[in-house]
Design a protein around this motif. Structure first.
Motif, PDB file in Angstrom:
ATOM      1  N   ALA A  43     -13.681 -10.653  16.079  1.00 28.04           N
ATOM      2  CA  ALA A  43     -12.601 -10.202  15.187  1.00 28.04           C
ATOM      3  C   ALA A  43     -13.069 -10.187  13.730  1.00 28.04           C
ATOM      4  O   ALA A  43     -12.774  -9.251  12.983  1.00 28.04           O
ATOM      5  CB  ALA A  43     -11.384 -11.114  15.357  1.00 28.04           C
ATOM      6  N   GLN A  44     -13.823 -11.218  13.339  1.00 30.98           N
ATOM      7  CA  GLN A  44     -14.376 -11.267  11.969  1.00 30.98           C
ATOM      8  C   GLN A  44     -15.307 -10.078  11.736  1.00 30.98           C
ATOM      9  O   GLN A  44     -15.272  -9.442  10.689  1.00 30.98           O
ATOM     10  CB  GLN A  44     -15.188 -12.564  11.776  1.00 30.98           C
TER      11      GLN A  44
ATOM     12  N   GLU B 261      -6.077 -19.333  25.491  1.00 28.05           N
ATOM     13  CA  GLU B 261      -7.019 -20.300  24.905  1.00 28.05           C
ATOM     14  C   GLU B 261      -7.739 -19.642  23.738  1.00 28.05           C
ATOM     15  O   GLU B 261      -8.106 -18.463  23.813  1.00 28.05           O
ATOM     16  CB  GLU B 261      -8.049 -20.720  25.952  1.00 28.05           C
ATOM     17  N   PHE B 262      -7.948 -20.414  22.676  1.00 29.47           N
ATOM     18  CA  PHE B 262      -8.682 -19.879  21.528  1.00 29.47           C
ATOM     19  C   PHE B 262     -10.159 -19.804  21.890  1.00 29.47           C
ATOM     20  O   PHE B 262     -10.738 -20.767  22.385  1.00 29.47           O
ATOM     21  CB  PHE B 262      -8.489 -20.778  20.306  1.00 29.47           C
ATOM     22  N   ASN B 263     -10.771 -18.632  21.661  1.00 26.33           N
ATOM     23  CA  ASN B 263     -12.182 -18.458  21.973  1.00 26.33           C
ATOM     24  C   ASN B 263     -12.960 -18.120  20.702  1.00 26.33           C
ATOM     25  O   ASN B 263     -12.638 -17.159  20.004  1.00 26.33           O
ATOM     26  CB  ASN B 263     -12.339 -17.332  23.012  1.00 26.33           C
TER      27      ASN B 263
ATOM     28  N   GLY C 101      -8.868 -14.502  20.058  1.00 26.91           N
ATOM     29  CA  GLY C 101      -9.646 -14.842  18.864  1.00 26.91           C
ATOM     30  C   GLY C 101      -9.059 -14.068  17.699  1.00 26.91           C
ATOM     31  O   GLY C 101      -8.672 -12.907  17.855  1.00 26.91           O
ATOM     32  N   ILE C 102      -8.932 -14.708  16.543  1.00 27.60           N
ATOM     33  CA  ILE C 102      -8.257 -14.051  15.411  1.00 27.60           C
ATOM     34  C   ILE C 102      -9.076 -14.210  14.137  1.00 27.60           C
ATOM     35  O   ILE C 102      -9.649 -15.274  13.885  1.00 27.60           O
ATOM     36  CB  ILE C 102      -6.834 -14.648  15.206  1.00 27.60           C
ATOM     37  N   ALA C 103      -9.119 -13.132  13.350  1.00 32.66           N
ATOM     38  CA  ALA C 103      -9.735 -13.197  12.015  1.00 32.66           C
ATOM     39  C   ALA C 103      -8.689 -12.829  10.981  1.00 32.66           C
ATOM     40  O   ALA C 103      -7.949 -11.859  11.166  1.00 32.66           O
ATOM     41  CB  ALA C 103     -10.912 -12.231  11.945  1.00 32.66           C
TER      42      ALA C 103
ATOM     43  N   GLN D  66      -6.724  -9.326  15.773  1.00 33.46           N
ATOM     44  CA  GLN D  66      -6.458 -10.217  16.906  1.00 33.46           C
ATOM     45  C   GLN D  66      -7.102  -9.596  18.151  1.00 33.46           C
ATOM     46  O   GLN D  66      -6.799  -8.456  18.491  1.00 33.46           O
ATOM     47  CB  GLN D  66      -4.944 -10.353  17.113  1.00 33.46           C
ATOM     48  N   MET D  67      -7.994 -10.342  18.774  1.00 32.75           N
ATOM     49  CA  MET D  67      -8.668  -9.816  19.971  1.00 32.75           C
ATOM     50  C   MET D  67      -8.326 -10.661  21.188  1.00 32.75           C
ATOM     51  O   MET D  67      -8.335 -11.890  21.120  1.00 32.75           O
ATOM     52  CB  MET D  67     -10.163  -9.767  19.739  1.00 32.75           C
ATOM     53  N   PHE D  68      -8.026  -9.964  22.268  1.00 35.50           N
ATOM     54  CA  PHE D  68      -7.672 -10.625  23.532  1.00 35.50           C
ATOM     55  C   PHE D  68      -8.762 -10.339  24.558  1.00 35.50           C
ATOM     56  O   PHE D  68      -9.374  -9.271  24.523  1.00 35.50           O
ATOM     57  CB  PHE D  68      -6.364 -10.063  24.094  1.00 35.50           C
TER      58      PHE D  68
END
Lengths: 283, 73
Positions: free
Chosen positions: A89-90, A80-82, A163-165, A181-183
């Motif tokens: 990540a940003q 799921e995108f969080n 979550g991705i930046a 990319q963070m999991f």
């Protein structure tokens, strides 16, 4: 005109039976031109990034979709995108740009997990993948999948969210696209929404985050331009070398020169490597 | 045999250049240097400065192209 071309590319009496292009003086001039060209590309890609720069079509949504496609292929549930992970990540991307480092841990010792904690994301499990200089999302995910450690993060059955930046900026002296990319899997009993707004990102990182914009694609991609010039130059030398070797052998001309076959092997392998090179680094 | 050795050395270095992006600078220099040294060793009985310069200029140009490609990639 024919005489000039013949002088440049054909072993002839006028060039001492060695194509002028293969003379040491010509090779030196070609190398100086390549170097000057690279300096000009660097200058122009900084001064007019809309004309000459890096072309990148990477988007966070595409990366999430491709990551989930790989998980589904492996029989795992989609992540799921969080939003908190995307913010973390940003913040990590901004920190790398401000402090000019390319690593999971910052020069002052901050691990990736600091960004999770700063945003109040309480995790049971967490992971981080980094990438830079890729031109498209497929290239990024393929590179990660080809690396055992990155693949492990993508296909981890412990992680539930991602979550991705994707940040376009000048990084380590050149225009770059950074991907973080963070999991994570949250400790479900802890309500994180309340803590989401309490960001403790450094002021410098916030300044960069404010500046971060998705730049429009430049007319000319500096990587593609360099690759095209390198392939053309190597190919021209290779063809002239073949012509030179054939003419010299047929006319049985004896001259002081290096081994033609060795030059052909060297230029051939050089050409294959240049054709095979793809942009992008992962960490 | 010597050509096979050259092909193997350059092929391995070229493959490593593509496979390990982090070491591209070192591998570019190693590829250029290997070619130059191979050329010098092969001509040791008839070593003239023109031949040394010929191998040197080709090796330097190849290494430069790979270094620039590595920097842009």
């Amino acid at each position: 005109m024919f005489k000039i071309l013949s002088h440049l590319f054909w072993p002839h009496q006028s060039n001492n039976y060695k194509a002028k292009t293969l003379h040491i003086s010509s090779l030196s001039v070609l190398m100086l031109l390549v170097m000057a060209g690279q300096i000009l590309i660097t200058i122009f890609s900084r001064s007019i990034p809309t004309v000459l720069g890096i072309a990148s079509s990477i988007t966070a949504q595409e990366l999430v979709d491709l990551t989930n496609a790989k998980r589904v292929e492996a029989g795992l549930p989609a992540l799921e995108f969080n939003q908190l992970l995307a913010q973390a990540a940003q913040a990590k991307a901004a920190d790398m740009i401000v402090k000019n480092y390319w690593a999971h841990t910052s020069p002052d010792g901050a691990t990736p997990w600091v960004w999770f904690k700063n945003l109040g994301y309480k995790y049971l499990y967490a992971g981080e993948n980094l990438a830079r200089d890729f031109s498209d999302s497929v290239g990024v995910v393929n590179a990660w999948m080809n690396s055992p450690t990155h693949r492990e993060n993508i296909l981890s059955n412990r992680c539930r969210e991602v979550g991705i930046a994707v940040v376009h900026d000048n990084f380590q002296g050149q225009p770059t696209t950074l991907v973080v990319q963070m999991f994570g899997t949250q400790v479900s009993s802890v309500p994180v929404e309340a803590k989401a707004k309490v960001g403790r990102i450094t002021e410098a990182a916030e300044a960069v985050l404010a500046e971060v914009q998705v730049v429009s694609s430049p007319l000319i991609d500096s990587f593609s331009l360099t690759k095209a010039v390198s392939i053309s130059l190597t190919l021209v030398l290779l063809v002239v070398m073949v012509i030179d070797a054939v003419v010299i052998t047929r006319k049985r001309i004896v001259r002081l020169s290096g081994k033609a076959w060795a030059h052909l092997v060297f230029l051939g392998i050089l050409l294959l490597v240049i054709i095979g090179i793809q942009p992008g680094l992962i960490l | 045999m010597s050509y096979l050795a050259l092909t193997l050395i350059l092929g391995i270095l070229g493959g490593a250049y593509l496979y390990w992006p982090a070491y591209r600078l070192g591998l570019s220099l190693a590829l250029g240097l290997s070619y130059f040294l191979w050329g010098v060793l092969m001509h040791k009985r008839e070593l003239h400065w023109q031949i040394v310069l010929e191998y040197f200029s080709l090796a330097l140009m190849g290494a430069s192209l790979l270094i620039f490609m590595g920097l842009r990639a």
